[in-house]
Motif scaffolding. Structure first.
Motif, PDB file in Angstrom:
ATOM      1  N   PRO B 398      41.314  47.936  34.255  1.00 13.45           N
ATOM      2  CA  PRO B 398      41.246  46.785  35.174  1.00 13.45           C
ATOM      3  C   PRO B 398      41.717  45.514  34.519  1.00 13.45           C
ATOM      4  CG  PRO B 398      39.139  47.073  34.108  1.00 13.45           C
ATOM      5  CD  PRO B 398      40.103  47.985  33.392  1.00 13.45           C
ATOM      6  N   LEU B 399      42.680  45.646  33.609  1.00 10.99           N
ATOM      7  CA  LEU B 399      43.137  44.443  32.924  1.00 10.99           C
ATOM      8  C   LEU B 399      44.049  43.631  33.840  1.00 10.99           C
ATOM      9  CD1 LEU B 399      43.737  46.189  29.535  1.00 10.99           C
ATOM     10  CD2 LEU B 399      41.898  44.639  30.140  1.00 10.99           C
ATOM     11  N   ALA B 400      44.298  42.378  33.403  1.00 10.06           N
ATOM     12  CA  ALA B 400      44.933  41.417  34.299  1.00 10.06           C
ATOM     13  C   ALA B 400      46.287  41.892  34.808  1.00 10.06           C
ATOM     14  CB  ALA B 400      45.100  40.084  33.574  1.00 10.06           C
ATOM     15  N   GLY B 401      47.083  42.453  33.901  1.00 10.58           N
ATOM     16  CA  GLY B 401      48.429  42.838  34.273  1.00 10.58           C
ATOM     17  C   GLY B 401      48.447  43.855  35.402  1.00 10.58           C
ATOM     18  N   PHE B 402      47.457  44.686  35.451  1.00 10.85           N
ATOM     19  CA  PHE B 402      47.397  45.706  36.487  1.00 10.85           C
ATOM     20  C   PHE B 402      47.389  45.072  37.869  1.00 10.85           C
ATOM     21  CE2 PHE B 402      44.382  47.711  39.400  1.00 10.85           C
ATOM     22  CZ  PHE B 402      45.097  48.837  39.741  1.00 10.85           C
ATOM     23  N   GLY B 473      40.717  36.384  28.444  1.00  4.20           N
ATOM     24  CA  GLY B 473      41.437  36.004  29.654  1.00  4.20           C
ATOM     25  C   GLY B 473      42.284  37.156  30.160  1.00  4.20           C
ATOM     26  N   SER B 474      43.023  37.783  29.278  1.00  2.00           N
ATOM     27  CA  SER B 474      43.897  38.874  29.696  1.00  2.00           C
ATOM     28  C   SER B 474      43.086  40.007  30.316  1.00  2.00           C
ATOM     29  CB  SER B 474      44.649  39.444  28.495  1.00  2.00           C
ATOM     30  OG  SER B 474      45.321  38.443  27.822  1.00  2.00           O
ATOM     31  N   ALA B 475      41.886  40.150  29.850  1.00  2.00           N
ATOM     32  CA  ALA B 475      41.082  41.241  30.364  1.00  2.00           C
ATOM     33  C   ALA B 475      40.545  40.945  31.749  1.00  2.00           C
ATOM     34  CB  ALA B 475      39.931  41.520  29.390  1.00  2.00           C
ATOM     35  N   PHE B 476      40.198  39.693  31.995  1.00  6.52           N
ATOM     36  CA  PHE B 476      39.415  39.458  33.215  1.00  6.52           C
ATOM     37  C   PHE B 476      40.073  38.609  34.292  1.00  6.52           C
ATOM     38  CE2 PHE B 476      36.248  40.253  29.841  1.00  6.52           C
ATOM     39  CZ  PHE B 476      35.793  41.462  30.346  1.00  6.52           C
ATOM     40  N   VAL B 477      41.125  37.871  33.958  1.00  7.04           N
ATOM     41  CA  VAL B 477      41.623  36.963  35.002  1.00  7.04           C
ATOM     42  C   VAL B 477      42.183  37.715  36.192  1.00  7.04           C
ATOM     43  CG1 VAL B 477      42.090  34.989  33.515  1.00  7.04           C
ATOM     44  CG2 VAL B 477      43.861  36.717  33.887  1.00  7.04           C
ATOM     45  N   GLY B 478      42.445  38.977  36.035  1.00  2.42           N
ATOM     46  CA  GLY B 478      42.980  39.736  37.146  1.00  2.42           C
ATOM     47  C   GLY B 478      42.061  39.722  38.354  1.00  2.42           C
ATOM     48  N   PHE B 479      40.809  39.565  38.119  1.00  2.06           N
ATOM     49  CA  PHE B 479      39.857  39.691  39.230  1.00  2.06           C
ATOM     50  C   PHE B 479      39.904  38.528  40.192  1.00  2.06           C
ATOM     51  CE2 PHE B 479      38.104  42.642  36.149  1.00  2.06           C
ATOM     52  CZ  PHE B 479      37.974  43.760  36.955  1.00  2.06           C
ATOM     53  N   ILE B 480      40.543  37.448  39.778  1.00  9.45           N
ATOM     54  CA  ILE B 480      40.595  36.360  40.758  1.00  9.45           C
ATOM     55  C   ILE B 480      41.729  36.572  41.743  1.00  9.45           C
ATOM     56  CG2 ILE B 480      39.584  34.693  39.144  1.00  9.45           C
ATOM     57  CD1 ILE B 480      42.385  33.468  38.894  1.00  9.45           C
ATOM     58  N   GLY B 481      42.565  37.563  41.489  1.00 14.52           N
ATOM     59  CA  GLY B 481      43.628  37.842  42.440  1.00 14.52           C
ATOM     60  C   GLY B 481      43.136  38.793  43.529  1.00 14.52           C
TER      61      GLY B 481
END
Lengths: 523, 638, 164, 102
Positions: B398-402, B473-481
């Protein structure tokens, strides 16, 4: 004596002739005491700058108006029978150029401080008389007077190149002299012809610029006279293909000479177009205007490309001058208010940035005795401050936003686009890319790289004093350009208005005085 | 919103102070100034963004600083805060600050310490101008300003041969893009008498005739502007055909690559497209062009990256490729996703660059991954954070890039299946080259010199702290999308006022579709991972096996970067240089000067004919004189 | 009447003869002394046309000052006799042809045509002085400056030290 | 009125002028040439004075007065030149003074 009266009061006459007056003590100075002569010159030119700044501020503030007014010195009749008079006047178009000139001159002295090694006395006198010539040409409102001042500039500059120049200085000086003279003689003929035609139309002779503006000539005659004027101005600018004197003159001239040449003398050509070339001859064929625009564009691209492959630093900058002034002529002949403002600003910009570049080349030459790229490199290491100024000036010259060059180019090209010359604008904008190309090459060959030479001293205090004001102005113009543009706008608008009124008047078949309302104020 | 002024001006202040300090030798003062100004900027920015976004319905805020030019060319220096610039503001100040922090460690031994921070601060200021500008001009000032800083920073190690050349290339190529930007400015002013985004876009949106009439070359005015702005973006954001400068730009210090050539400056093009998305939405042809160019860039860069040996070059091509993804999103009309990918990419790519910087730092300047290996034990922090970054860029959930990449692929799928598949393959390639690099760097045997081995050390905390922060950040910022299978999309909600939706597009797939798409992209990433693991677990010999799999010519082509640089040299640079030389030597010196010399020669010839009379003997001159008098008398008398 | 004629011819022939001596005598000192006689004769001739001021000035200025200056210079430079003949070079021959031709030409073509009403008046010195100091005052002052400049110039030129 | 008419003076002047010219053109000694030129000057003076006088005009005499001043100045400067040249070249034989050649 009215003239003496003018000389003793703050007036345009004082600004123009103050340098000449200041040259008199130099005549009797001991030529061996060079240091004192240098200081004297520095003080005189600084005083001249302060004087002109004071006068300009005075005029600007006089009525609390928002723009710079047209102010004339009292007229002194000279050869009344032929309507020739001593007429000086300043307006928003000449004002920035006057300030540029007086501002550059102390810097020229500082730039020559250690690079001129002989005959300081003669050098000083030449510079002082040259200044009078330049200022007079910018301020003259009588065409004969203009012509006289125009020629006055020639000899000191010839001397400066020919006496203190490089190896091929004689060749360069003669080329400069002959080229300029070849242009100015047709102009003299055109001026005399204009006066004569005026006497036919009005019944009395006059070379008064504003009076000549009220006379309309048949289009064919306008064309010939325009060619006479344009030749002189185009050589001075210089417009492709009349530019070949410039690289030679620049390369051979001493630092101070190059700075004056680039910063001020070339501007006389473009100024001449703005003041005389365009407004006096509104009915010049579209094709001729187009030709000049095309030549400007060729100049922009061509000179940029040629600059790119130069081996000599000074020559590169000289060709870049041709390219930059191509922008100015492009702006002038697209005849919009924006492009005129931009052209005027660009003249100042070019004076500042190219002036600084020439100073820097001079400083490099003093330290390394070469201007060839092959023998330079890595200057950032021993001379970080010089490198900083070099990069800064090159960026200003390349039109980096936030510095001065960009504002001028933006205004000129926008004006050109609005003026309907869309393709020309696009081609002109290519010149902006090329400017980056050659200036960055210059930086790469000089500033960057491995330094292997001996230890050199970074900028001396007088060199800093010369460069710092230039850099500050470049930055200021880039950040708050409106302050520098606004004062001139009204004059530009008026000139263009007069131009269009004259243009829209039906064509005539013989010289005619037309009822044109050249502002009461303007007269 | 005076806080905007402070945000922008603080870095400039820092640049000036550091510039002056660079002539003295006080690193502490430089460090303090650099961190205080960017930190101050970050704090104010965070506060401002928080205040702004927590409003109920945030309206765009404009703040006019002063009038740059007045009538008739009226342009003002003004700033605009809207959701888009708020997000960009966050990225720039946040990443920027931590890279400043990192640099204090990375550059601590460099003699140009003060100069470096002066440039970096100047860059921050210019970047903020770029994103906060409310009109084309302010953006352009920032646009060229960051170009300048990029130039200065790429050429930072000016004593070597490569950086000055690379920096010059970067500036000139960027200028080609800027040229289009300039033209766009002229056109906008000529037709709308303003450069304000809001006013231009309003004028276009409300004028149907403008949208329909062909302006030039079969393009409508909005399409022309869109095209020009896209060309500008290809320069700055390293898309085909102007991407060539970015790989070379790696000659600069590594934190610079992280900040400028990965996280912020190169994404300016994406920002610009989003800012003017109305223009693009009105011109489907241009959007199609964007799509084609971006997907080609993404694929091409990714394929080049699999054959590179330089750790930074791999990352550089990866950046180009990822930028391609962003433009792809824009091209298919998903501007929100494009910005979202920009957002996540800023984190993981900055992280990767900083990690590579840490590696290079430990290896004392070595950048060749063939000469690395086995760094896992020596650099534990770097290893873990780098792994997180690699997983993120490869697109593992579930990292951001995904999240961002999956969203892009999903939109592309709707748009065109063919392009979707290219994108998917590119995703697989991404995973492959990233893990190839990762394995070669951190796993296996150490392949460097003995001396290097002795000096291997983990970086100081000033460098590892930013690594960890960016890793988190790279790990979690994805969730705001947009989160798959839900309608929860914070990012989209924030950005929605900025994006003009001309027609509602079908963006929601049914669950089955969504599962399919996610599976496909995860499988692609896994395949890449597995392939890299299989091929490279024995070290660099994997390249030989790769070569045998994809055939030698293809491998040479990839290794040689498709020989684009050589092509440009051959097709553009050399002819141009030859032309210039011809113009100089032939036209200038031969034709123009030759004509003059010919004229002068004729005069000289004539004068030579007359000069035999000047014997130098006084008597002769007197004789001429007397003869002259006599003739004169004869004439008057008779 | 007769006396005037006699005086004129006498001094005219003296002037011409010694003028010829001036240009023919190889010794510059003697040439200069002959010039004195020529100028003196001319002064007498000025008297016959009632120009006593000019006559006086002629003697004072020319013979008294200028020619003495010549003599000084000749002696200072210790100039020797001229050895070669005056007509040894073609240009000298041409020169003589031209000047003699000029004389003949002008006498035959021009001088014969002169018809002038002759009325020699006696001008008092007062009249001359008035003209000099009133109408031509400016020229007079200018002449003074000219002489001053000449003196300064001559001093500078003559005293300039040879360099090297 | 006078038996000796203007033409006499005129002829005298002409003869002296021609003699002067002859000397100036044929001699090689600089000083003698200078003397010849003075002679020419004087002949012109004579013509001027006589012509003016016979026409009842004062201008001739005034002009000649000024010419004397000029002649004095000219002689001073000219001789100074000879001295300077002599110092340089050790001769004033004009056949050897060919530095006017281009």
């Amino acid at each position: 004596m009215k003239f003496l009266e003018l000389l003793t009061n703050p007036s345009l006459t004082l600004i123009v002739f103050f340098p000449t007056l200041a040259a008199i003590p130099l005549l009797v100075a001991n030529k061996r005491n060079e240091k004192r002569i240098k200081w004297y010159l520095l003080v005189v030119f600084t005083a001249e700058f302060l004087l002109s700044a004071y006068l300009v501020t005075l005029l600007y503030l006089k009525d609390g108006i928002k723009y710079f007014p047209l102010v004339a010195d009292p007229t002194i009749p000279w050869l009344p029978r032929y309507g020739i008079a001593y007429r000086l006047a300043i307006d928003g178009i000449s004002m920035p150029l006057i300030l540029l000139t007086t501002f550059i001159m102390p810097i020229v002295i500082l730039g020559s401080w250690s690079s001129i090694k002989k005959h300081w006395k003669l050098y000083g006198i030449s510079l002082l008389i040259l200044t009078t010539g330049i200022l007079g040409a910018f301020l003259a409102y009588d065409l004969i007077l203009f012509y006289i001042f125009w020629e006055v500039m020639l000899v000191p500059m010839y001397l400066i190149i020919g006496v203190w120049g490089g190896e091929r200085r004689i060749y360069a000086a003669v080329k400069f002299f002959l080229y300029t003279l070849a242009g100015s003689l047709p102009m003299l003929l055109a001026i005399l012809w204009l006066g004569w035609r005026f006497s036919k139309a009005a019944g009395y002779w006059s070379f008064h610029y504003l009076e000549l503006l009220t006379m309309l000539l048949p289009p064919q005659e306008q064309l010939w006279l325009f060619i006479g004027f344009a030749l002189a101005f185009a050589i001075k600018v210089p417009l492709f293909p009349l530019h070949t004197w410039l690289p030679d003159a620049h390369v051979e001239a001493p630092t101070g000479g190059s700075v004056i040449l680039a910063a001020v003398l070339l501007k006389l050509g473009t100024y001449g177009f703005m003041r005389f070339g365009v407004p006096l001859f509104p009915h010049v064929k579209e094709e001729v205007i187009d030709l000049i625009l095309v030549l400007s564009l060729i100049g922009i691209i061509y000179a940029a490309l040629v600059a790119w492959v130069q081996e000599d630093m000074k020559k590169l900058i000289a060709y870049s001058s041709v390219a930059h002034l191509g922008f100015v002529t492009l702006g002038i002949f697209s005849m919009t208010e924006i492009s005129w403002s931009g052209a005027l600003l660009q003249m100042v910009n070019h004076g500042l940035s190219t002036g600084a570049l020439f100073l820097l080349v001079g400083m490099i030459y003093e330290r390394f005795h070469t201007k060839k790229f092959k023998e330079l490199g890595g200057l950032a290491q021993p001379l970080p401050l010089l490198a900083f100024f070099l990069v800064f000036s090159a960026m200003a010259s390349a039109g980096l936003p936030g510095l001065n060059g960009f504002v001028g180019e933006l205004m000129i090209l926008t004006g050109t686009y609005i003026g309907g010359y869309k393709i020309y604008t696009v081609i002109g904008a290519i010149g902006v890319i090329l400017a980056a190309l050659y200036l960055l090459r210059m930086l790469k060959e000089t500033v960057w790289g491995e330094y292997t030479g001996a230890v050199k001293k970074d900028l001396h205090s007088y060199e800093k004093m010369a460069l710092f004001p230039l850099a500050v102005l470049m930055l200021l113009i880039g950040i708050i350009p409106s302050v520098f543009i606004k004062p001139s706008q009204e004059s530009i608008l008026q000139t263009l208005k007069i131009y269009s009124v004259r243009k829209n008047y039906p064509k005539v078949t013989k010289p005619l005085i037309i009822p044109i309302d050249i502002d009461k104020e303007k007269k | 919103m005076t806080s905007l002024i402070a945000i922008v001006l603080l870095p400039f202040l820092g640049a000036v102070v550091n510039g002056i300090l660079s002539f003295s030798n006080s690193k502490r003062a430089v460090t303090f100034t650099a961190l205080a100004t960017t930190g101050g900027s970050l704090v104010i920015a965070l506060y401002t963004i928080w205040r702004y976004l927590t409003e109920l319905s945030p309206q765009p805020i404009e703040y006019v600083l002063y009038k740059w030019l007045e009538k008739p060319l009226e342009i003002q220096i003004s700033f605009l805060l809207d959701p888009l610039s708020a997000i960009m503001l966050f990225v720039v100040t946040f990443v920027g600050f931590f890279i400043h922090l990192y640099s204090t460690g990375y550059m601590s031994d460099d003699e140009g310490y003060g100069r470096y921070f002066a440039y970096l601060n100047l860059f921050m200021g210019m970047m903020l101008l770029l994103i906060l500008g409310s009109n084309l001009l302010v953006t352009f000032i920032g646009w060229e300003g960051v170009g300048l800083c990029s130039y200065l920073l790429i050429g930072f190690y000016y004593k070597q041969d490569e950086p000055p050349r690379a920096s010059m290339k970067a500036f000139v190529v960027n200028r080609i893009g800027d040229f289009a930007f300039l033209i766009a400015i002229f056109i906008s002013f000529a037709h709308f008498a303003t450069l304000e985004y809001r006013e231009i876009l309003n004028a276009i949106a409300t004028n149907q005739q403008l949208q329909d009439t062909v302006y030039i070359f079969g393009l409508t005015l909005p399409a022309l502007l869109a095209l020009l702005l896209f060309i500008a973006a290809t320069g700055k954001s390293a898309q085909l055909p102007l991407y060539v400068w970015l790989p070379d730009a790696m000659a600069g210090p590594t934190p610079v690559s992280a900040l400028i050539h990965a996280a912020t400056m190169v994404t300016a093009g994406v920002y610009l497209l989003t800012r003017t998305n109305l223009l693009f939405q009105l011109s489907p042809n241009i959007l199609k062009l964007v799509t084609l160019i971006s997907v080609a860039t993404a694929f091409m860069a990714a394929s080049i990256a699999i054959a590179q040996r330089d750790i930074k070059k791999v990352l550089a091509y990866s950046t180009v490729s990822q930028l391609g993804y962003m433009f792809l999103a824009a091209g298919v009309g998903a501007f929100v996703v494009s910005i979202f990918h920009l957002f996540t990419h800023a984190f993981f790519k900055a992280l990767l660059f900083l990690g590579s910087g840490s590696v290079i730092h430990a290896m004392e300047g070595e950048q060749d991954i063939y000469k690395m290996g086995g760094l896992k034990q020596h650099l534990p922090h770097t290893y873990i954070t780098f792994l997180i970054g690699t997983l993120a860029i490869a697109g593992f959930p579930p990292l951001a890039g995904f999240f961002s990449k999956d969203a892009i692929l999903a939109y592309t799928y709707d748009h065109s299946k063919a392009i979707y598949f290219i994108g998917l393959i590119t995703a697989g390639l991404t995973s492959f080259y990233m893990f190839r690099m990762f394995i070669l760097t951190f796993h296996g045997e150490f392949r460097g010199t003995e001396e290097q081995r002795k000096h291997l050390h983990e970086s100081p905390p000033s460098m590892t702290l930013p690594l960890w922060i960016l890793a988190i950040g790279s790990a979690f910022v994805g969730f705001i999308g947009k989160i798959p299978f839900t309608h929860y999309d914070l990012f989209g909600k924030i950005l929605s006022p900025v994006i003009v939706k001309l027609e509602e597009k079908a963006v929601h797939h049914d669950v089955l579709h969504e599962v399919l798409l996610i599976t496909l992209s995860v499988v692609a990433a896994l395949l890449g991972l597995v392939a890299a693991k299989v091929l490279y677990s024995q070290g660099p010999t994997g390249d030989e096996r790769l070569k045998s799999i994809i055939t030698a010519p293809l491998y040479t082509l990839l290794k040689g970067k498709y020989f684009v640089d050589e092509l440009y040299t051959f097709v553009i640079v050399t002819p141009l240089r030859t032309t210039a030389n011809i113009l100089w030597r032939f036209v200038d010196q031969l034709i123009i000067d030759g004509t003059l010399h010919l004229a002068a020669g004729i005069v000289q010839l004539i004068s030579a004919l007359g000069s035999f009379t000047t014997t130098g003997n006084l008597r002769n001159y007197m004789l001429y004189f007397v003869i002259g008098i006599i003739l004169l008398i004869a004439y008057t008398v008779g | 009447m007769m006396l005037e004629t006699v005086i004129f011819y006498l001094f005219a022939s003296l002037a011409v003869i010694f003028a010829l001596v001036v240009i023919l005598h190889p010794d510059p000192v003697k040439a200069t002394l002959s010039m004195v006689i020529t100028l003196f004769s001319l002064a007498v001739i000025y008297l016959t046309i009632k120009a006593p001021l000019i006559a006086a000035l002629q003697i004072l200025l020319y013979t008294g000052a200028i020619l003495v200056l010549f003599l000084f210079v000749i002696m200072l430079l210790n100039i020797q006799r001229e050895i070669s003949l005056p007509f040894s070079k073609p240009v000298q021959l041409w020169g003589s042809i031209v000047s003699v031709g000029f004389l003949i030409g002008i006498i035959t073509n021009f001088a014969i045509k002169i018809k002038i009403e002759e009325s020699v008046k006696n001008y008092s010195l007062v009249l001359i002085a008035e003209s000099l100091f009133k109408e031509n005052a400016l020229s007079f002052i200018a002449t003074g400056f000219l002489l001053l400049a000449a003196v300064v110039g001559a001093t500078i030129i003559a005293t300039k030290v040879k360099r090297g | 009125m006078s038996v000796v008419g203007f033409s006499h003076y005129f002829f005298l002047g002409l003869i002296l002028f021609s003699i002067g010219a002859l000397g100036a053109l044929t001699r090689r000694n600089g000083i003698t040439i200078f003397l010849s030129i003075e002679l020419m000057l004087n002949s012109v003076n004579l013509i001027l004075v006589s012509y003016a006088s016979t026409n009842g005009n004062l201008a001739g005499q005034i002009l000649v007065f000024f010419m004397f001043a000029i002649a004095a100045a000219e002689a001073a400067v000219g001789l100074a030149f000879f001295i300077a040249i002599y110092k340089h070249r050790r001769t004033i034989n004009i056949d050897r003074l060919t530095f006017l050649r281009w």
